[in-house]
Design a protein around this motif. Structure first.
Motif, short mmCIF file in Angstrom:
data_model
loop_
_atom_site.label_atom_id
_atom_site.label_comp_id
_atom_site.label_asym_id
_atom_site.label_seq_id
_atom_site.Cartn_x
_atom_site.Cartn_y
_atom_site.Cartn_z
N LEU A 177 0.82 -1.20 0.00
CA LEU A 177 0.00 0.00 0.00
C LEU A 177 0.87 1.26 0.00
O LEU A 177 0.55 2.24 -0.68
CB LEU A 177 -0.94 0.00 1.21
N CYS A 178 1.96 1.22 0.76
CA CYS A 178 2.86 2.37 0.80
C CYS A 178 3.49 2.60 -0.57
O CYS A 178 3.57 3.74 -1.05
CB CYS A 178 3.93 2.15 1.86
N LEU A 179 3.93 1.52 -1.21
CA LEU A 179 4.54 1.66 -2.53
C LEU A 179 3.54 2.21 -3.55
O LEU A 179 3.89 3.04 -4.39
CB LEU A 179 5.07 0.30 -3.00
N LYS A 180 2.32 1.75 -3.45
CA LYS A 180 1.28 2.25 -4.35
C LYS A 180 1.11 3.76 -4.21
O LYS A 180 0.98 4.49 -5.20
CB LYS A 180 -0.04 1.53 -4.06
N ARG A 181 1.13 4.24 -2.95
CA ARG A 181 0.98 5.69 -2.72
C ARG A 181 2.20 6.45 -3.25
O ARG A 181 2.07 7.51 -3.87
CB ARG A 181 0.81 5.95 -1.23
N LEU A 182 3.40 5.91 -3.00
CA LEU A 182 4.61 6.60 -3.45
C LEU A 182 4.69 6.68 -4.97
O LEU A 182 5.13 7.69 -5.53
CB LEU A 182 5.84 5.88 -2.89
N VAL A 183 4.26 5.63 -5.63
CA VAL A 183 4.24 5.64 -7.10
C VAL A 183 3.20 6.63 -7.60
O VAL A 183 3.43 7.41 -8.53
CB VAL A 183 3.97 4.23 -7.65
N ALA A 184 2.02 6.64 -6.96
CA ALA A 184 0.95 7.56 -7.36
C ALA A 184 1.38 9.02 -7.17
O ALA A 184 0.98 9.90 -7.94
CB ALA A 184 -0.31 7.28 -6.55
N GLU A 185 2.20 9.28 -6.15
CA GLU A 185 2.68 10.64 -5.89
C GLU A 185 3.82 11.04 -6.83
O GLU A 185 4.26 12.19 -6.82
CB GLU A 185 3.18 10.74 -4.44
N ARG A 200 6.86 9.86 -6.67
CA ARG A 200 8.15 9.82 -5.97
C ARG A 200 9.01 8.63 -6.40
O ARG A 200 10.23 8.66 -6.29
CB ARG A 200 7.94 9.80 -4.46
N PHE A 201 8.34 7.56 -6.86
CA PHE A 201 9.04 6.36 -7.32
C PHE A 201 8.34 5.81 -8.55
O PHE A 201 7.13 6.02 -8.74
CB PHE A 201 9.06 5.27 -6.25
N GLY A 238 5.99 -7.49 -6.89
CA GLY A 238 6.33 -8.23 -5.68
C GLY A 238 7.75 -8.02 -5.24
O GLY A 238 8.36 -6.96 -5.41
N ARG A 239 8.33 -9.08 -4.67
CA ARG A 239 9.69 -8.99 -4.13
C ARG A 239 10.76 -8.95 -5.21
O ARG A 239 11.93 -8.70 -4.89
CB ARG A 239 9.94 -10.17 -3.18
N ARG A 240 10.39 -9.20 -6.45
CA ARG A 240 11.37 -9.12 -7.53
C ARG A 240 11.39 -7.75 -8.19
O ARG A 240 12.18 -7.52 -9.12
CB ARG A 240 11.06 -10.19 -8.58
N ALA A 241 10.57 -6.87 -7.73
CA ALA A 241 10.48 -5.54 -8.34
C ALA A 241 11.71 -4.70 -8.01
O ALA A 241 12.42 -4.95 -7.03
CB ALA A 241 9.22 -4.83 -7.87
N VAL A 242 11.93 -3.70 -8.85
CA VAL A 242 12.95 -2.68 -8.59
C VAL A 242 12.25 -1.34 -8.60
O VAL A 242 11.51 -1.02 -9.54
CB VAL A 242 14.06 -2.70 -9.66
N LEU A 243 12.45 -0.58 -7.56
CA LEU A 243 11.87 0.76 -7.47
C LEU A 243 12.94 1.77 -7.83
O LEU A 243 14.11 1.59 -7.51
CB LEU A 243 11.38 1.02 -6.04
N ARG A 244 12.52 2.83 -8.50
CA ARG A 244 13.46 3.87 -8.88
C ARG A 244 12.96 5.21 -8.36
O ARG A 244 11.83 5.62 -8.65
CB ARG A 244 13.63 3.91 -10.40
N ALA A 245 13.81 5.88 -7.57
CA ALA A 245 13.41 7.15 -6.97
C ALA A 245 13.44 8.27 -8.01
O ALA A 245 14.34 8.33 -8.85
CB ALA A 245 14.34 7.50 -5.82
N ALA A 246 12.45 9.14 -7.94
CA ALA A 246 12.41 10.29 -8.84
C ALA A 246 13.52 11.28 -8.50
O ALA A 246 13.98 12.03 -9.35
CB ALA A 246 11.05 10.97 -8.76
N SER A 247 13.94 11.29 -7.24
CA SER A 247 15.01 12.18 -6.79
C SER A 247 16.03 11.36 -6.02
O SER A 247 15.67 10.45 -5.28
CB SER A 247 14.45 13.29 -5.89
N ARG A 248 17.29 11.69 -6.17
CA ARG A 248 18.36 10.99 -5.46
C ARG A 248 18.53 11.51 -4.04
O ARG A 248 19.31 10.96 -3.27
CB ARG A 248 19.69 11.13 -6.20
N GLU A 249 17.85 12.60 -3.71
CA GLU A 249 18.00 13.17 -2.38
C GLU A 249 17.39 12.25 -1.35
O GLU A 249 16.28 11.77 -1.52
CB GLU A 249 17.35 14.55 -2.31
N ALA A 250 18.10 12.00 -0.26
CA ALA A 250 17.62 11.08 0.77
C ALA A 250 17.85 11.67 2.14
O ALA A 250 18.92 12.19 2.45
CB ALA A 250 18.36 9.74 0.67
N GLY A 251 16.83 11.62 2.96
CA GLY A 251 16.97 12.04 4.35
C GLY A 251 17.19 13.53 4.52
O GLY A 251 16.89 14.34 3.64
N LEU A 252 17.75 13.90 5.67
CA LEU A 252 18.02 15.29 5.96
C LEU A 252 19.13 15.80 5.05
O LEU A 252 20.00 15.05 4.62
CB LEU A 252 18.44 15.45 7.42
#
Length: 278
Positions: free
Chosen positions: A42-50, A52-53, A59-73
């Protein structure tokens, strides 16, 4: 000692330097944190819809790709924090003030500017007037420009700030910022870091366990540091628990780097920061 970790934080903390997240590793770490597969999906679905990814595969074989390389603070923010803790950023005694008067017809812009000023560590003196001990003009100007309210903002500095007759800088800091609440969050961070450091040094953690500890540290560190105005040591009680807590986290980062290869981007960026406090 348990740490509350939002599912979104797990995903964002596991972004690798190439901007990807291995879904198999994500599910494994999330499960170790007590999260269900459904919660992760559910979290991944929201992040993709936004936006962000993006997701390739399922499933567990998927690869997610971030829209931005910025991470954390922000890394420079964290570096400044540790330099200040080490006494390398002395306060010059100057208070930096910003005043804004954005009309009611532009309430959205006014609220956004106010929220940014508070996020930058500003303390309210009166309606539309905020103070900081840091030279934050560029940050505030950038935010005002982004919302096209530059003409509504005034900057000034003072070495003679008085509030209700109080002019002592230390007393002013205690009056203007919620130091007790800030200290409480750092006491919890110090306790979490001490416990996780023992785990890291035990040698009993596999990669999933190491990443679980890393994510827990990232979550608690963010929870403590994001609302912290990072006041200069000259304005804080001594010893200051924030300095101790952040030094403990730096030791954890170093221990983590010694134990794990191919760390997520967040921890690669933080590697070595604060090592003088070990």
């Amino acid at each position: 000692m348990d740490v509350e970790v939002p599912t979104r934080t797990v995903v964002e903390a596991l972004v690798r330097p190439d901007g990807t997240v291995d879904a198999g590793e994500l599910y494994e770490v999330a499960n170790a944190l007590g999260m269900s597969d459904q919660q992760v999906r559910l979290c991944l679905k929201r992040l993709v819809a936004e936006g962000r990814f993006t997701q390739e595969g399922r499933g567990r074989r998927a690869v997610l790709r971030a829209a931005s390389r910025e991470a954390g603070l922000d890394v420079e923010f964290v570096r400044f924090m540790y330099r200040q803790d080490a006494g390398e950023e002395e306060w010059d005694g100057v208070w930096h003030l910003v005043a804004f008067a954005v009309p009611e017809s532009r309430r959205r812009e006014r609220d956004a500017l106010r929220d940014a000023i508070v996020r930058f560590g500003g303390a309210a003196l009166h309606g539309g007037l905020y103070a900081s001990p840091h030279a934050w003009e560029d940050l505030v100007e950038g935010e005002a420009s982004a919302w096209d309210v530059d003409s509504c903002v005034t900057f000034l500095t003072s070495t003679d700030l008085r509030v209700g007759g109080e002019r002592d800088p230390v007393a002013l800091a205690a009056r203007l910022w919620p130091l007790d609440a800030i200290a409480d969050r750092h006491r919890l961070l110090a306790a979490v870091a001490a416990h996780r450091l023992r785990l890291l040094r035990s040698g009993d953690l596999d990669r999933a366990g190491l990443l679980r500890v890393a994510v827990e540290l990232a979550a608690e560190f963010t929870r403590a540091v994001e609302p912290d105005p990072l006041l200069p040591p000259e304005l804080l009680p001594s010893p200051w628990v924030g300095t101790r807590a952040r030094a403990a986290v730096a030791r954890c980062w170093s221990a983590l780097a010694e134990r794990a290869d191919d760390l997520p981007a967040l921890f690669v960026a933080y590697r070595g920061i604060g090592e003088k406090d070990r």
